[in-house]
Design an enzyme around this catalytic site. Structure first.
Site, PDB file in Angstrom:
ATOM      1  N   GLY A   2       6.508   3.118  -5.846  1.00  0.00           N
ATOM      2  CA  GLY A   2       5.899   3.471  -7.162  1.00  0.00           C
ATOM      3  C   GLY A   2       5.618   1.872  -7.284  1.00  0.00           C
ATOM      4  O   GLY A   2       6.081   0.965  -6.818  1.00  0.00           O
ATOM      5  N   GLU A  61       1.297   6.266   0.732  1.00  0.00           N
ATOM      6  CA  GLU A  61       0.938   5.785   1.133  1.00  0.00           C
ATOM      7  C   GLU A  61      -0.629   6.319   1.298  1.00  0.00           C
ATOM      8  O   GLU A  61      -0.610   7.382   1.342  1.00  0.00           O
ATOM      9  CB  GLU A  61       0.517   4.954   2.588  1.00  0.00           C
ATOM     10  CG  GLU A  61       1.726   4.407   2.914  1.00  0.00           C
ATOM     11  CD  GLU A  61       1.883   3.262   3.021  1.00  0.00           C
ATOM     12  OE1 GLU A  61       0.737   2.801   1.986  1.00  0.00           O
ATOM     13  OE2 GLU A  61       2.547   2.056   2.722  1.00  0.00           O
ATOM     14  N   LYS A 110      11.035  -0.596   8.396  1.00  0.00           N
ATOM     15  CA  LYS A 110      11.167  -1.228   7.459  1.00  0.00           C
ATOM     16  C   LYS A 110      13.137  -1.277   8.159  1.00  0.00           C
ATOM     17  O   LYS A 110      13.262  -2.388   7.997  1.00  0.00           O
ATOM     18  CB  LYS A 110      11.746  -0.071   6.455  1.00  0.00           C
ATOM     19  CG  LYS A 110      10.790  -0.055   5.870  1.00  0.00           C
ATOM     20  CD  LYS A 110      10.397   1.305   4.191  1.00  0.00           C
ATOM     21  CE  LYS A 110       9.865   1.173   3.453  1.00  0.00           C
ATOM     22  NZ  LYS A 110       9.552   2.400   2.309  1.00  0.00           N
TER      23      LYS A 110
END
Length: 814
Positions: free
Chosen positions: A796, A666, A681
């Protein structure tokens, strides 16, 4: 004989009139021709304006008159050769002087009756027909001008007179028997009463003039020339995919013209219908286009010929238990409206007789309420009837087709399509003949309703997706590139049309209702208006496109706070921003509930594993009845990249910097290295597996030293990575000594979750996880011994964008 009628747009300028002359010339080679013309485009409105200004003692009526004069004189000078202009200009000025005298009289007495108004507006057609006839004579065409007022006789209902066909037909037949000219020019719209007073056939009455002449002369065909290539499947200004209808029956054309298809004036069809004279709608500006043929029987196999609508409607409901079983309520209701000359566009009544619902024009709503309240004042006072319910700002949409009754499921298809697009239906009307299925909807939903219905019935099931993309940096830019590359493929193979309607960066926002050109969006965005997410939201909701999707490519909490407001407007949300789904459990549940309630998908596959199908797989496991018992995962592509590249040759600081440069972390690397990103997550996976869990419930065994955790800024944080090099080197050396690799692991087991850095031995599934890859092991009741494994690139811009794109396509396939 053929009758050709040219509307105001067809004769609005000398250039257009020359097109008309060429069309008439070509048509007259093999036929006698009658040409009916409207006033020059816009002149009727100017004449009405002048009359109203004069009636209100406003001398600006003279300005309107000056514009009218200027328009006509300009056309004469451009059409007629100089040596022939004198007499034509003299006649025009003489007519304009008479018009001026009439307006002066209105100005002096401050009164404008329908009778006087008819006299004023009649000059529009009288002037245009004279100019066009003279232009045709100068083009060496065998032409004669005949005043329609000498042929069409009406009653004295000025401004919307009814034709006396017995006398009218005799006058027309007599004239045409004596006529030897190849081309006859007639002004449309105008007529005379039996007393010789000027009357008109109502707005759009030039079509009616042409139809009356066609029927009386037994014409072979009536051609109506306008500025569009026929009657369209829907209004092409609202539905861009609409196309001309090849052929249609008289009844279908009447239904479409009643419901707002302005190409045709509704009463036009009646005279030619009785004689079974075909009508062709043609385009003056594309004369070779085939147009629309209107005849007794249509060869068009589609049971739906068109979708039309009427705007600005008010829904009025009269209801009450005192109506049940009592005859006469309907008669009194419609009698009260008839007395006020209020037209009813739609009627529906419950079989219980408890209520009657009607739709009328918004402009009549106040008068209608007063009249109905007065008529039923006693019943309202006795509580036998409820006070009238008046709902403004509605519209009527209608499916039209002769053969709908022989095809099952059309009404069901119509209403399910509207329902899927969250268009609420307020009232429904359908006759037993099933030539028309009508529904009342909110005015704001017109565009969405027409486009979704047109897509369903005419476009081979093509689904249009309208994207509003927030954030066009690394991920957002890649997403736009992928959409551009795949747009044609999706249209050809999946019947999905993807349009990007709006994009933003951190400073600017760009909108284009027709879709932003993805070949060139950077420069227009730089020069667009300043970003304001409140205004952005208003624009999205006011556009009210079907299948609207709000795409969030940011990591911004304030953007995630907007999701609920979009879902409530039936706008789908696709996001890679983890903040919403990892916020409070109540907010997470609320967003999921709103998505179901408003039929607006809320998809966040890229919240975990970028483009990997982790959340989708988990959903399918749960939906099929399996139960998750344990999850083990490496969920940070950023941290995996960092620890795969951290060794004796590279310092921890250097590897973290490189990860940022390559787009794996980030913008604030503390989010990744603190473990917060991984916590979010595993929290999302736990919640999706059916467990109630908060972020604060997750145990975080951080590998960062205290100084790094307490750093106030990104730059301070990066400096601590240099200062604490010994701490990080010890972690790396210990793992190497134990022949292990470092992986930041997330675990969920028995309702509890934890994250932390672990030494992974060589025989573990995580050991050979390279680069920025992610891996997830789902242990379930079905996969109890050998877990279900998902592995692949987990970070990515490209793979994250592809995950977002997959969610967008998923909505298109739904």
């Amino acid at each position: 004989m053929k009758v050709l009628k040219f509307g105001g747009s067809s004769v609005s300028s000398s250039e257009n009139i020359n097109k008309v002359i060429n069309i008439v010339k070509e048509s007259s080679y093999n036929h006698k021709i009658v040409v009916v013309v409207s006033a020059l485009g816009g002149i009727t409105d100017l004449l009405l304006e002048a009359g109203n200004l004069a009636c209100n003692s406003d001398e600006n009526y003279k300005k309107s008159l000056k514009i009218i004069e200027g328009r006509h004189l300009k056309v004469v000078r451009e059409l007629i050769p100089v040596n022939n202009q004198s007499s034509v200009l003299g006649t025009i000025k003489n007519m304009l002087n008479k018009l001026e005298s009439t307006l002066e009289g209105v100005f002096l007495i401050n009164e404008l009756s329908n009778k006087t108004s008819d006299k004023i507006v009649s000059y529009g057609e009288l002037l245009s027909s004279y100019i066009i006839s003279e232009a045709m004579k100068n083009s060496q065409l065998d032409t004669v001008l005949k005043n329609s007022q000498e042929l069409i006789i009406t009653n004295e209902n000025f401004s919307n007179a009814s034709v006396k066909f017995d006398k009218t037909n005799v006058a027309i037949e007599t004239f045409f028997k004596q006529n030897n000219h190849k081309i006859v020019i007639l002004p449309g719209f105008v007529a005379l009463t039996e007393k010789g007073e000027v009357s008109t056939l109502g707005r759009g009455g030039s079509d009616y003039t042409a139809s009356i002449i066609s029927a009386a002369t037994n014409a072979s065909i009536l051609e109506i020339w306008t500025d569009v290539s026929g009657m369209y499947t829907a209004n092409p200004k609202i539905v861009k995919q609409a196309f001309p209808i090849k052929d249609i029956s008289y009844q279908e054309a009447m239904e479409l013209s009643h419901f707002g298809a302005k190409v045709l004036y509704p009463p036009t069809i009646q005279p030619v219908l009785e004689k079974e004279i075909p009508i062709v709608i043609k385009n003056t500006f594309d004369a070779k286009a085939s147009g629309t043929l209107i005849a007794k029987v249509s060869s068009n196999a589609n049971p739906i010929k068109g979708i039309s609508h009427i705007e600005n409607m008010t829904l009025i409901t009269l209801e009450g238990s005192g109506m049940i079983g009592i005859p006469g309520f309907s008669k009194r209701l419609f009698g009260a409206l008839s007395q006020e000359k209020i037209n009813v566009s739609l009627i529906t009544q419950a079989s219980s007789e408890h209520s009657i619902c009607i739709a009328i024009n918004n402009s009549d709503a106040k008068t209608a309420k007063t009249a109905i309240d007065l008529e039923f004042s006693y019943e309202i006072e006795q509580h036998k009837v409820h006070p009238l319910i008046v709902e403004e700002n509605n519209a009527i949409i209608a499916l039209v087709g002769d053969h709908m009754k022989s095809h099952q499921g059309i009404s069901g298809k119509m209403f399910s399509t509207l329902g899927k697009n969250n268009v609420n239906i307020r009232a429904i009307a359908q006759g037993a003949s099933e030539k028309n299925i009508s529904a009342v909807i909110a005015h704001k939903d017109i565009k969405k309703a027409l486009n979704s219905l047109h897509s369903e019935f005419f476009e081979g099931q093509t689904k249009q997706l309208n994207l509003f993309v927030v954030g066009v940096g690394n991920v957002g830019g890649k997403l736009l590139q992928q959409i551009k590359n795949q747009q044609q493929y999706l249209l050809d193979n999946l019947k999905i049309q993807v349009r990007v309607i709006a994009i933003t960066n951190s400073k600017k926002m760009l909108f284009n209702e027709e879709g932003i050109n993805l070949e060139n969006w950077k420069s227009p965005l730089e020069n667009a208006e300043n970003l304001n997410m409140g205004i952005f939201h208003k624009k999205v909701t006011s556009l009210n496109f079907r299948n609207s999707i709000f795409v969030d490519n940011t990591a911004n909490a304030s953007i995630s706070d907007l999701y609920a407001s979009y879902l409530k407007e039936s706008v789908a949300v696709v996001t890679c921003n983890k903040i919403a789904c990892s916020s409070s459990y109540s907010n997470y549940l609320s967003l999921k509930k709103l998505a179901r309630e408003y039929n607006a998908p809320f998809l966040f596959e890229t919240n975990v594993g970028a483009g990997l199908p982790i959340i989708d797989t988990l959903k399918n496991l749960i939906a099929s009845g399996d139960k998750v018992t344990k999850i083990q995962a490496v969920l940070s592509g950023s941290l995996n990249f960092i620890f795969n590249n951290f060794n004796k040759q590279s310092s921890f600081y250097e590897v973290v910097k490189q990860a940022g440069i390559e787009g794996f972390t980030e913008p604030d690397p503390r989010i990744d290295l603190s473990g917060v990103d991984v916590m979010r997550k595993i929290l999302i996976l736990a919640r999706e597996s059916g467990t109630k869990l908060e972020l604060s419930d997750i145990e975080n065994d951080s590998f960062l030293p205290k100084s790094s955790l307490e750093a106030d800024s990104v730059s301070d944080f990066l400096e601590t990575l240099k200062a604490e090099a010994v701490h990080f080197n010890k972690i790396q050396e210990k793992a190497a000594t134990n022949n292990c690799r470092l992986k930041y692991v997330a675990e969920f087991d028995n309702g509890k979750a934890k994250v932390g850095l672990k030494e992974i031995p060589s025989d573990h599934s995580f050991y050979n996880l390279d680069g920025s890859d992610n891996i997830v092991l789902f242990f379930t009741e079905r996969y109890s011994k050998q877990p279900l494994i998902i592995k692949g690139a987990g970070a990515g811009a490209d793979v994250t964008a592809s995950g977002l794109f997959a969610d967008i396509i998923r909505i298109g396939n739904n």
